[in-house]
Design an enzyme around this catalytic site. Structure first.
Site, PDB file in Angstrom:
ATOM      1  N   TYR A 139      11.565   9.442  -2.204  1.00 34.22           N
ATOM      2  CA  TYR A 139      11.358   9.487  -0.760  1.00 34.22           C
ATOM      3  C   TYR A 139       9.903   9.264  -0.355  1.00 34.22           C
ATOM      4  CZ  TYR A 139      16.099  11.049   0.303  1.00 34.22           C
ATOM      5  OH  TYR A 139      17.461  11.119   0.468  1.00 34.22           O
ATOM      6  N   LYS A 191      17.441  14.309 -15.271  1.00 34.51           N
ATOM      7  CA  LYS A 191      17.996  13.190 -16.028  1.00 34.51           C
ATOM      8  C   LYS A 191      16.969  12.878 -17.129  1.00 34.51           C
ATOM      9  CE  LYS A 191      21.100   9.920 -16.604  1.00 34.51           C
ATOM     10  NZ  LYS A 191      22.506  10.178 -16.967  1.00 34.51           N
ATOM     11  N   ASP A 248      19.474  15.268  -2.524  1.00 37.09           N
ATOM     12  CA  ASP A 248      20.189  14.647  -1.405  1.00 37.09           C
ATOM     13  C   ASP A 248      21.644  14.404  -1.787  1.00 37.09           C
ATOM     14  OD1 ASP A 248      20.577  13.251   1.066  1.00 37.09           O
ATOM     15  OD2 ASP A 248      20.501  11.383  -0.096  1.00 37.09           O
TER      16      ASP A 248
HETATM   17  C1  IPM Z   1      19.664  14.478   4.466  1.00 37.48           C
HETATM   18  C2  IPM Z   1      19.822  13.094   5.003  1.00 37.48           C
HETATM   19  C3  IPM Z   1      18.459  12.430   5.036  1.00 37.48           C
HETATM   20  C4  IPM Z   1      17.929  12.393   3.623  1.00 37.48           C
HETATM   21  C5  IPM Z   1      18.465  11.026   5.680  1.00 37.48           C
HETATM   22  C6  IPM Z   1      19.029  11.046   7.072  1.00 37.48           C
HETATM   23  C7  IPM Z   1      17.097  10.407   5.657  1.00 37.48           C
HETATM   24  O1  IPM Z   1      20.738  12.390   4.241  1.00 37.48           O
HETATM   25  O2  IPM Z   1      18.941  15.280   5.098  1.00 37.48           O
HETATM   26  O3  IPM Z   1      20.245  14.797   3.428  1.00 37.48           O
HETATM   27  O4  IPM Z   1      18.237  11.470   2.873  1.00 37.48           O
HETATM   28  O5  IPM Z   1      17.179  13.300   3.276  1.00 37.48           O
HETATM   29 MN    MN Z   2      21.671  13.529   2.694  1.00 44.91          MN
END
Ligand code: IPM
Ligand code: MN
Length: 356
Positions: A139, A191, A248
């Site tokens: 991210y 992993k 996520d």
């Molecule tokens: C979450 C969502 C977000 C993420 C998106 C909307 C960017 O899926 O909060 O899990 O990937 O973190």
């Molecule tokens: Mn998510």
């Protein structure tokens, strides 16, 4: 002692966000009357519609004003007519990153009366917490592309893992595991067999930090196997700690173990700063405006917010109200299946709080 008072920035956002956040606000107001604290909501009109009108996701000026609040209560961002990534990066991820909300805490708890697709697993088997690192990994936005749109295109997206970022996340997870005081078992989800740089750092840090927590049992699972265990033996888990991307993915799976996206809430926590609380469902545009989605995830996000602010009695009251409504009132938890509208469910929660 003066009266406790909290300024909450509310970003209801897109799709069903405003409907469900409205129900959470009702529940917070009800417990604030009961437990005698003051709460003021500053509403920020951000999201797809605002972006289409102004070309702005989150201006610096708005950011400056949000960062002085006690907490942020967020509905959802994501709009079918806005290119994917614009609102997510411009609003949600910007807040997570710039406010250094390095913990994404997502409870996976099945409440009595809620049906899930797993047969033979009940509330006694499903009660764990995922601690997702929230400011690094894939991210972080590191990478780039070359010769875009040509047959020779190259796309690189790198996972950034710092010792500091990994360690503070792992320490938080150990502390939480101790505070929960249940199985006292922390599972690292990684992993290590393929991502031999990133998860080598995670694994070494995990074992080093573990020496400060001799009372906590340590456990490890590769992310793919962990997905299988979540379905086969969810009772195996107490607290899971993992990186941003894996966190996520596994928390959407976790949402299914709780009854679906309408039931899952999360906290983006900066233990030293401003935290943000949200249902993890997304904006669900196809349901928007119908008053038929489940607001429980948003109400449970409010519970997490009050708990983090130190209003633990109020938080517990919200959870008790949710449990009562799930067990005694709702016919189902999916959108359109509850036997009640979104706002009816909020009213049932408020009625219970007021009658208690
Ligand atoms: C979450 C969502 C977000 C993420 C998106 C909307 C960017 O899926 O909060 O899990 O990937 O973190
Ligand atoms: Mn998510």
């Amino acid at each position: 002692m003066g009266q406790r008072k909290y300024d909450i920035a509310v970003i209801a956002g897109d799709g069903t966000g405003p409907e469900i956040i409205g129900e959470g606000v009702k529940a917070i107001e009800a417990v604030s009357r009961k437990y005698d604290f003051q709460i003021s909501f500053d509403r920020y009109d951000l999201g797809g519609a605002h972006y289409q009108e102004t070309g702005e996701t989150l201006s610096d000026e708005v950011f400056e004003s949000i960062k002085d609040c006690h907490a942020i209560y967020l509905g959802a961002v994501g709009h079918p007519e806005v290119q994917p990534g614009v609102l997510e990066k411009g609003i949600l991820l910007r807040l997570r990153f710039e406010l250094d909300q390095y913990i994404n805490l997502r409870p996976v708890k099945l409440y009595p009366g809620v049906e899930i697709p797993l047969k033979d697993k009940g509330p006694e088997d499903i009660d764990f917490v995922v601690i997702r690192e929230n400011t690094e990994g894939l991210y972080a936005g590191a990478g780039g592309c070359l010769r875009r749109g040509t047959p020779h295109e190259v796309a690189i997206q790198e996972s950034i893992n710092t010792r500091m970022g990994v360690e503070r996340c792992i320490r938080y997870a150990f502390d939480l595991c101790r505070r929960r005081n249940r199985a006292k078992k922390l599972t690292l989800c990684g992993k290590t067999n393929v991502l031999t740089f990133a998860f080598d750092l995670w694994e070494r840090t995990f074992h080093e930090v573990a020496t400060d927590y001799p009372d906590i049992e340590t456990d490890y699972a590769h992310v793919d196997a962990l997905c299988m265990w979540m379905i086969k033996n969810p009772e195996r888990f107490d607290v899971i700690v993992t990186d941003n991307m894996f966190g996520d993915i596994i928390t959407d799976l976790g949402a299914v173990l709780q009854g679906g996206m309408g039931m899952a809430a999360g906290a983006n926590i900066n233990p030293e700063g401003v935290s943000m609380f949200e249902p993890i469902s997304g904006s669900a545009p196809k349901y928007a405006g119908k008053n038929n989605v489940n607001p429980i995830a948003a109400i449970l996000a409010a519970q997490l917010m009050l708990d983090t602010l130190g209003e633990t009695d109020a938080a517990q009251m919200i959870e008790r109200a949710v449990m009562k409504v799930l067990e005694e009132d709702l016919k189902g938890v999916a959108a359109g299946q509850m036997g009640y509208s979104t706002s009816d469910v909020g009213d049932l929660v408020v009625d219970f709080i007021e009658a208690s």
